[in-house]
Structures are given as structure tokens and as C-alpha cells.
Scaffold this active site. Sequence first.
Site, short mmCIF file in Angstrom:
data_model
loop_
_atom_site.label_atom_id
_atom_site.label_comp_id
_atom_site.label_asym_id
_atom_site.label_seq_id
_atom_site.Cartn_x
_atom_site.Cartn_y
_atom_site.Cartn_z
N ARG A 157 0.81 -1.22 0.00
CA ARG A 157 0.00 0.00 0.00
C ARG A 157 0.84 1.27 0.00
O ARG A 157 0.32 2.36 -0.26
CB ARG A 157 -0.94 -0.01 1.20
CG ARG A 157 -2.07 -1.03 1.06
CD ARG A 157 -2.77 -1.29 2.39
NE ARG A 157 -3.25 -0.06 3.00
CZ ARG A 157 -3.66 0.02 4.27
NH1 ARG A 157 -3.62 -1.06 5.04
NH2 ARG A 157 -4.11 1.15 4.76
N ARG B 256 41.11 47.95 -13.05
CA ARG B 256 39.97 48.00 -13.94
C ARG B 256 40.33 48.86 -15.16
O ARG B 256 41.25 49.68 -15.11
CB ARG B 256 38.74 48.57 -13.22
CG ARG B 256 38.92 49.94 -12.60
CD ARG B 256 37.62 50.39 -11.94
NE ARG B 256 37.77 51.71 -11.33
CZ ARG B 256 37.60 51.98 -10.05
NH1 ARG B 256 37.30 50.99 -9.21
NH2 ARG B 256 37.73 53.20 -9.59
#
Length: 464
Positions: free
Chosen positions: A17, A447
Site C-alpha cells: 500500500r 579596472r
Amino acid sequence: MSFPVDVVVMAAGKGTRMKSSKPKVLHRLGGRALAQHVIDTAARVSARSVVVITGHGAEQVEAGLVAAEGMALQFVRQEPQLGTGHAVQQAVPVLADDGVTLVLSGDVPLMRPETLQALLDLCGGQHLALLTLSMADPTGYGRIVRSADGSVQAIVEQKDASPEQRTIQEIYSGIMAVPTRLLRQWLARLDNQNAQGEYYLTDVVKFAVGDGQKVQAHRITDAVQVAGVNSPVQLAELERAYQRRQAEALMEQGVRLADPARFDVRGELVCGLDVEIDVNAIFSGRVVLGNGVRIGAHCVIANAEIAAGVVIHPFTHIDGEKLGVRVGAGSLIGPFARLRPGADLGAEVHIGNFVEVKNASLAAGAKANHLAYLGDATVGERVNFGAGSITANYDGANKHRTVIEADVHVGSNCVLVAPVSLGAGGTVGAGSVINKNTPPGSLAVARGKQVTLANWQRPAKKKP
């Protein structure tokens, strides 16, 4: 208790089940397999050994269960499955006659140790003792048949019961304690002359009565203790019962739960004084919360030690796995933060929204408040790690470490390419990619130069 106890756990059934490829007794409740709950409970009544009877999915079951500390665990197989009596017959060869056999079900996970102890005390090493329960609707259960003086005479299974016997509301729970020397004799006399054509363990009751042995019954009223799992619905019902039990135990210790119905412990949760836990928090593995810790709503925390005064804001995910996570006193974590294995935070550390920390230590007062990743890093005191910045710790083959010394300020949107070390008191300008060590007190900027074109026109879409 002057007699040794050997526990037999019935775990051979298929569990049709459940509608699952997984053996029923391995389905999890509170983070542990159903049968593991049973084994761990057996340890709490000082069982000498546990014998698990396997059948369906035997290899999976045997691989999925572990012994409690100081207790022997062994497995026997029931192939084919010919009933409960036949199952226990498989265990008899490994049971010693000097003890009591306590028979438990692998799909009945919420039995309390004190209930089992009361049953063993009733057995006393001399008598067959049954655990029973009164039910308003006993359909499907074996009925307890008593004589006029109240002594137990038999257990009659549902399919074999007469209409009068089916009105009996006292049922057998499937749990018994019996001297092993007597159990061995009675099991040898079993037959399968019944409606199911099976060998019933419950037939030992009629043998005991026939031999003039006293049959005792310990009746309880808490149905949850003997509730079994046969379907996903029943598993969910017992999960909530288990979690309510955990919640009540914590609240009795002083923990404040915003709603005990929305609370889950799937491992071990240890709490200090004045701990507050909001709704839908989930704890697994071993979690320790110090005094005054506050856990926000919808947090998931596993394998972590969180010191006094820490606030974990909502939707934070902490999982230490094998390495563990440690959060120092007075720290603020979240919301929407993630601490992964090896995160080790000192006192007064701030980890903000959408910040991830993995295998990194942050010393007292360090902060990473927004949208950052710190992996394989050693971060000094009072470091400020800017929004959008990361440690690039993986080169495609190996992990490397980043060292950020005390009082460094890392600007927003920086990439620190490991292995790299930033000297104490230094500053990294926003938008920099740093791949070389920087000296103490320096400003590092890496950068491209800004270019501005005046009167620049965006490209326009061509008209059809």
C-alpha cells in the site's frame, strides 16, 4: 532488570500500500527510517542485541539500518513470508535461552521506551506479556480474549474471530515480551490451520494458557505508540504526531515556538535558554542553538553549532554536512543567506542577503552584507566584503585559498582570483580583478580606464 533482553524486529513485509519501490521499513519519519526508530528505542531499554527479520528488499533493508552504540545488530531472512510466527522462527536460532525476547514491528516507530520497560517489568523474565490497546473501532486487529477473572486466554485474528469476538475492543498491538526458552518451545508447535494459511505468532498465547503459564497484558491508551505505517497517508499522520512530540518536549524545556504545528526536527536539536523559533523552520542532523538564539521563518538548518545571541533571519539555508558550520556569538545571518560546509564564523559577523559562505573562516566583526561569495577563504577581523564581490577559488582543476587580513575593505563587484593574499588595512577599489598579493595599507585598483563619447547615438531598429 535482572534478565538480558534481545529484541526481534519484524521487517520482512513488502508494504504494497506504500506504492513504492522502497521497502516499507526504510521510509523515513523525522529524518530516520521507520525501522531505525525501532532499533534506537530498543537501545533505550538496554537491549543486549537486536535481530531484524528481513524479507522483501532484504539487501536494501540490511544496508539501510545501523546498530545503536553498545548493542549488537544482526539480520535473519524470512523467505518466503509465511506469517508472523514463521518470521520469529527464523530468529530463534540466534537467540540465547537466558533472556527475554521482545518482539517489535519495524513499521511501528513511535513506541516510547518507558512503555516497553513497563511491559518487560510485567514479564519479569517469567511470563508471556502482551501490549494491548482499547480501540473504539478495532477492525483489522487481533482481539484479546479474557476469561471471567480477567486473565488473557487467547488472541483471535480478525478473519478467525466469531461475531461475538469481533465486538471486543481490546486489541493486540503486535508487541510482546516472552522468556526465550518458552518462546522456542511454543514456536515449534505452530501450525497454519487458519483462514490465512499462515503461522501466527499470536498462537503462542493459547500454548501458554494450555501449559498453565500466566499471560499478562499491559494495556495503554496512547494509540500513537502502536500505530503502524501502511500507506503514505499514515506515514504523514505519524510524521505530524512525531513532530508534535518533539515540539512539546522542547517547549517544556523553555523553547518558544511560534507554532508547534509548523515545526520539524529531522535529527537532534539541542537548545539553550530563551531560544525562539518562528514557523516552518526545519532542523536536521545535529543542531545546537545557544542561549537567546532567534531563528526566523522558513529557515533550513543542518549540522550546525550556533552560539548565543545569534539571529538567523528568514529563508536562510545552513547545511554543514560532514564538516559542520559554526556561527559565533552575536552574529547576524540572512535573510536569504547560505552557509555551506566548513563555514566558521567568529563573533559579531554579519552575513547578509544572498551571500554564500563555503569552507571559509570569518573572524570577529567581519561583514559580507549583500550578494557575495566567500569560498575557501580566511577572512580577518573587521573586514568589509562589498556587494557583488567573490573569491574565484576554482581554476577548473583545483581549489585555491584567498587570505584577507584584518581591516581590509573590498569594494563592490570585485573578483579575488585565488591563490591571493590581501594585506591588513588595505582597500580594493570597486570593480577590480585582483590576482596578485597586495601589501598592508595599500589601495589596489585593477579596472579598465573609463571612456566617455559625447553625443553618442544608440543604434536604431530598421523599419520594415
